[in-house]
Write an enzyme that holds these catalytic residues in place. Structure first.
Site, PDB file in Angstrom:
ATOM      1  N   ASP A   1       3.496   0.712  12.325  1.00 30.48           N
ATOM      2  CA  ASP A   1       2.303   0.094  11.733  1.00 30.48           C
ATOM      3  C   ASP A   1       2.109  -1.358  12.186  1.00 30.48           C
ATOM      4  O   ASP A   1       1.054  -1.944  11.925  1.00 30.48           O
ATOM      5  CB  ASP A   1       2.388   0.138  10.197  1.00 30.48           C
ATOM      6  CG  ASP A   1       2.083   1.523   9.648  1.00 30.48           C
ATOM      7  OD1 ASP A   1       1.609   2.373  10.419  1.00 30.48           O
ATOM      8  OD2 ASP A   1       2.314   1.749   8.453  1.00 30.48           O
TER       9      ASP A   1
ATOM     10  N   ARG B   1      -9.518  -0.042   3.720  1.00 33.29           N
ATOM     11  CA  ARG B   1      -8.621   0.986   3.197  1.00 33.29           C
ATOM     12  C   ARG B   1      -7.267   0.383   2.835  1.00 33.29           C
ATOM     13  O   ARG B   1      -6.605   0.873   1.923  1.00 33.29           O
ATOM     14  CB  ARG B   1      -8.383   2.062   4.269  1.00 33.29           C
ATOM     15  CG  ARG B   1      -9.455   3.110   4.363  1.00 33.29           C
ATOM     16  CD  ARG B   1      -9.056   4.171   5.372  1.00 33.29           C
ATOM     17  NE  ARG B   1      -7.677   4.552   5.159  1.00 33.29           N
ATOM     18  CZ  ARG B   1      -6.836   4.938   6.118  1.00 33.29           C
ATOM     19  NH1 ARG B   1      -7.243   5.013   7.370  1.00 33.29           N
ATOM     20  NH2 ARG B   1      -5.601   5.265   5.839  1.00 33.29           N
TER      21      ARG B   1
ATOM     22  N   LYS C   1       0.844  -1.207   0.000  1.00 28.87           N
ATOM     23  CA  LYS C   1       0.000   0.000   0.000  1.00 28.87           C
ATOM     24  C   LYS C   1       0.875   1.251   0.000  1.00 28.87           C
ATOM     25  O   LYS C   1       0.658   2.169  -0.785  1.00 28.87           O
ATOM     26  CB  LYS C   1      -0.893  -0.037   1.249  1.00 28.87           C
ATOM     27  CG  LYS C   1      -1.454   1.282   1.680  1.00 28.87           C
ATOM     28  CD  LYS C   1      -2.218   1.136   2.986  1.00 28.87           C
ATOM     29  CE  LYS C   1      -2.518   2.435   3.678  1.00 28.87           C
ATOM     30  NZ  LYS C   1      -1.361   3.103   4.272  1.00 28.87           N
ATOM     31  N   ASN C   2       1.878   1.265   0.887  1.00 24.73           N
ATOM     32  CA  ASN C   2       2.659   2.488   1.049  1.00 24.73           C
ATOM     33  C   ASN C   2       3.682   2.720  -0.055  1.00 24.73           C
ATOM     34  O   ASN C   2       4.405   3.701  -0.016  1.00 24.73           O
ATOM     35  CB  ASN C   2       3.332   2.516   2.427  1.00 24.73           C
ATOM     36  CG  ASN C   2       2.313   2.851   3.509  1.00 24.73           C
ATOM     37  OD1 ASN C   2       1.166   3.197   3.214  1.00 24.73           O
ATOM     38  ND2 ASN C   2       2.720   2.726   4.762  1.00 24.73           N
TER      39      ASN C   2
ATOM     40  N   ARG D   1      -0.575  14.670  13.304  1.00 30.46           N
ATOM     41  CA  ARG D   1      -0.209  14.553  11.896  1.00 30.46           C
ATOM     42  C   ARG D   1      -0.164  15.903  11.167  1.00 30.46           C
ATOM     43  O   ARG D   1      -0.930  16.165  10.237  1.00 30.46           O
ATOM     44  CB  ARG D   1      -1.128  13.562  11.187  1.00 30.46           C
ATOM     45  CG  ARG D   1      -1.169  12.245  11.938  1.00 30.46           C
ATOM     46  CD  ARG D   1      -1.682  11.136  11.129  1.00 30.46           C
ATOM     47  NE  ARG D   1      -0.647  10.503  10.343  1.00 30.46           N
ATOM     48  CZ  ARG D   1      -0.871   9.469   9.545  1.00 30.46           C
ATOM     49  NH1 ARG D   1      -2.072   8.994   9.418  1.00 30.46           N
ATOM     50  NH2 ARG D   1       0.106   8.921   8.872  1.00 30.46           N
TER      51      ARG D   1
ATOM     52  N   CYS E   1      -5.897   8.389   8.812  1.00 33.59           N
ATOM     53  CA  CYS E   1      -6.023   7.764  10.131  1.00 33.59           C
ATOM     54  C   CYS E   1      -5.856   8.797  11.235  1.00 33.59           C
ATOM     55  O   CYS E   1      -4.936   9.612  11.203  1.00 33.59           O
ATOM     56  CB  CYS E   1      -4.906   6.735  10.319  1.00 33.59           C
ATOM     57  SG  CYS E   1      -5.325   5.106   9.749  1.00 33.59           S
TER      58      CYS E   1
HETATM   59  C1  UD1 Z   1       3.912   6.901   6.763  1.00 27.49           C
HETATM   60  C2  UD1 Z   1       3.027   5.727   6.423  1.00 27.49           C
HETATM   61  C3  UD1 Z   1       2.315   5.230   7.679  1.00 27.49           C
HETATM   62  C4  UD1 Z   1       3.318   4.975   8.797  1.00 27.49           C
HETATM   63  C5  UD1 Z   1       4.263   6.159   8.998  1.00 27.49           C
HETATM   64  C6  UD1 Z   1       5.411   5.857   9.947  1.00 27.49           C
HETATM   65  C7  UD1 Z   1       2.344   6.171   4.159  1.00 27.49           C
HETATM   66  C8  UD1 Z   1       1.217   6.514   3.232  1.00 27.49           C
HETATM   67  N1  UD1 Z   1       2.035   6.136   5.455  1.00 27.49           N
HETATM   68  O1  UD1 Z   1       3.048   7.940   7.243  1.00 27.49           O
HETATM   69  O2  UD1 Z   1       1.635   4.031   7.329  1.00 27.49           O
HETATM   70  O3  UD1 Z   1       2.623   4.758   9.998  1.00 27.49           O
HETATM   71  O4  UD1 Z   1       4.856   6.544   7.748  1.00 27.49           O
HETATM   72  O5  UD1 Z   1       6.128   4.756   9.494  1.00 27.49           O
HETATM   73  O6  UD1 Z   1       3.451   5.893   3.726  1.00 27.49           O
HETATM   74  N2  UD1 Z   1       5.400  14.771  11.000  1.00 27.49           N
HETATM   75  C9  UD1 Z   1       5.508  16.108  11.306  1.00 27.49           C
HETATM   76  N3  UD1 Z   1       5.337  17.020  10.307  1.00 27.49           N
HETATM   77  C10 UD1 Z   1       5.076  16.646   9.006  1.00 27.49           C
HETATM   78  C11 UD1 Z   1       4.982  15.271   8.717  1.00 27.49           C
HETATM   79  C12 UD1 Z   1       5.146  14.360   9.730  1.00 27.49           C
HETATM   80  O7  UD1 Z   1       5.734  16.483  12.455  1.00 27.49           O
HETATM   81  O8  UD1 Z   1       4.936  17.530   8.152  1.00 27.49           O
HETATM   82  C13 UD1 Z   1       5.573  13.795  12.090  1.00 27.49           C
HETATM   83  C14 UD1 Z   1       4.327  12.911  12.311  1.00 27.49           C
HETATM   84  O9  UD1 Z   1       3.359  13.585  13.085  1.00 27.49           O
HETATM   85  C15 UD1 Z   1       4.934  11.736  13.041  1.00 27.49           C
HETATM   86  C16 UD1 Z   1       6.338  11.629  12.396  1.00 27.49           C
HETATM   87  O10 UD1 Z   1       6.566  12.857  11.730  1.00 27.49           O
HETATM   88  O11 UD1 Z   1       5.073  11.988  14.406  1.00 27.49           O
HETATM   89  C17 UD1 Z   1       6.501  10.504  11.442  1.00 27.49           C
HETATM   90  O12 UD1 Z   1       5.406  10.464  10.569  1.00 27.49           O
HETATM   91  P1  UD1 Z   1       5.593  10.202   9.017  1.00 27.49           P
HETATM   92  O13 UD1 Z   1       6.772   9.332   8.761  1.00 27.49           O
HETATM   93  O14 UD1 Z   1       5.505  11.515   8.320  1.00 27.49           O
HETATM   94  O15 UD1 Z   1       4.294   9.390   8.725  1.00 27.49           O
HETATM   95  P2  UD1 Z   1       3.565   9.419   7.384  1.00 27.49           P
HETATM   96  O16 UD1 Z   1       4.599   9.682   6.320  1.00 27.49           O
HETATM   97  O17 UD1 Z   1       2.355  10.268   7.477  1.00 27.49           O
END
Ligand code: UD1
Length: 418
Positions: free
Chosen positions: A304, A397, A22-23, A122, A117
């Site tokens: 995850d 999803r 998925k990712n 986020r 989610c």
């Molecule tokens: C991706 C994965 C999700 C997984 C996560 C962590 C996808 C579509 N989703 O989500 O399944 O759980 O990686 O392995 O690939 N953060 C900020 N600012 C930002 C962006 C992120 O502070 O602009 C923080 C988030 O709140 C979190 C951390 O960074 O605490 C890591 O999240 P991130 O790796 O960004 O998760 P996703 O990329 O959303």
């Protein structure tokens, strides 16, 4: 209302094939925007999140055709809009993955604050900051953002926090930027080198994917062609936990065990009996003992897989501490496991302690999010009695055709629509 009815407590057996990641699919579809040529994608998971991504791209003007299950033909030549449909963006956080490629090809993107989610705050600050470092100018209108850049210019970007989708988005944007981009403290999840492989195969110049430092030399244009999505490592790990939780001999195939080595290490410490091949894992009935984990960016224990592991620990002897530092609201589903008979104490929003083993009992539950939802399916399959799981959209999803695949290994699960 659609729900799953599960009669638990049965041993499962046989083979379950892992679907495409998925990712990765949610990034490769947007990546096709970087080229005007037609692209063919294989091993694409048939999941709701990807359908939302396809709808979002079609709304922009892309032509996406399903040739057969898992095989798609994508042409983004006729994209004629730069605003993502707000209601679709709200349903799918990953729609933000379109920002980098759109900015790189059209110099403009407007999007609402994304949904997805509810597992924490986020924020999207790091995306916005990264695009601005590449030369984009941002304006905010209420809850939507517009980014514009006549030309993206390569830059040195230091990520203050490791983020998977920020790394991937900036990597995609930088492929068509003028000059060289360096991303430091980049995420290293296996989907990142896989996305870089897709981009490099079609003319990008990316080195260092899978390490904390990515170097992207901008090129003028990309081509497109055929590409296979790698197996889903989260689904792989989830099925391993399912086999262990139900004391079953399950063969999990079409997977890459190397992508979940840290998880397999922790599982082996619990006493799990596993046979690990090059592209399969076999689970055997095992007496488990509690082992602590802390989630961490790759190659650490994936956040995850935290929820299914927590459910598994309810069946292990003794105490285990689960520490989830990455997201601040990703342990609240443990309350539902307690309603099913688990003994889990929340120490603070980032930590729970499990006392096991406890017999789980079937009951009516509501899926709170994608991974916790699938965890409730695992819990229900190992519980005594009947469970009814509502809000299954959250599960669909991310897991392809899950009812039929579980039925094929002997699970007593059905979907009803009331
Ligand atoms: C991706 C994965 C999700 C997984 C996560 C962590 C996808 C579509 N989703 O989500 O399944 O759980 O990686 O392995 O690939 N953060 C900020 N600012 C930002 C962006 C992120 O502070 O602009 C923080 C988030 O709140 C979190 C951390 O960074 O605490 C890591 O999240 P991130 O790796 O960004 O998760 P996703 O990329 O959303």
């Amino acid at each position: 209302m659609e729900k799953y009815i599960i009669n638990g407590g049965k041993k499962l057996s046989g083979e379950i094939k892992v679907a495409g990641a998925k990712n990765l699919a949610l990034k490769v579809f947007p990546a096709t925007i970087l080229s005007q040529e037609t692209c063919f994608l294989n091993n694409v998971p048939e999941i709701e999140d990807l359908q939302r991504m396809i709808e979002t791209m079609e709304d922009l003007g892309a032509k996406i055709e399903k040739l057969k299950n898992g095989k798609y033909k994508v042409s983004t030549k006729d994209i004629n809009k730069t605003e993502l449909k707000p209601d679709l963006v709200k349903k799918l956080r990953a729609s933000i993955m379109l920002a980098g490629p759109m900015l790189a090809r059209f110099g403009e993107i407007t999007l609402a604050h994304p949904g997805g989610c509810i597992i924490g705050q986020r924020p999207i600050d790091l995306f916005l900051e990264g695009f601005q470092k590449l030369g984009a100018k941002m304006t905010e209108n209420g809850s939507s953002y517009t980014l514009k850049a006549d030309k993206l210019i390569g830059a040195k970007i230091i990520l203050p926090k490791i983020s998977v989708t920020v790394t991937e988005n900036l990597m995609m944007a930088a492929t068509l930027a003028q000059g060289t981009t360096i991303i430091k403290n980049a995420a290293m999840e296996p989907e990142i080198p896989a996305l870089a492989e897709y981009l490099n195969k079609h003319g990008a110049k990316i080195t260092g994917a899978g390490t904390p430092e990515l170097i992207i030399e901008g090129v003028k244009k990309l081509s497109a062609g055929e590409f296979d999505i790698i197996p889903d490592r989260i689904e792989t790990g989830t099925f391993v936990m399912l086999g262990l939780m139900t004391q079953s001999e399950l063969k999990i195939t079409n997977c890459n065990p190397q992508h979940i080595e840290t998880v397999l290490y922790s599982l082996e410490k619990t006493g799990a009996k596993l046979k690990i091949g090059k592209d399969y894992i076999i689970t055997k009935p095992s007496n488990l003992k509690g082992v602590n984990i802390t989630t961490h960016e790759y190659p650490g224990f994936p956040t995850d897989l935290q929820a299914p592991y927590t459910a598994l620990m309810t069946q292990a002897e003794g105490m285990s501490l689960i520490h989830e530092p990455i997201f601040e609201a990703r342990l609240f589903y443990t309350d539902i496991l307690n309603q099913m008979g688990a003994n889990i104490i929340m120490c603070d929003p980032h930590r729970v302690v499990i006392n096991g083993p406890t017999q789980l009992h079937g009951r009516l539950v509501v899926s709170p999010d994608l991974r916790a939802g699938m965890t409730l399916v695992l819990a229900a399959l190992s519980a005594k009695g009947t469970s009814s799981i509502e809000n299954i959209y959250q599960i669909n999803r991310g897991y392809e055709n899950i009812v039929e695949r579980l039925q094929n290994i002997g699970a007593d699960i059905k979907q009803i629509n009331e």
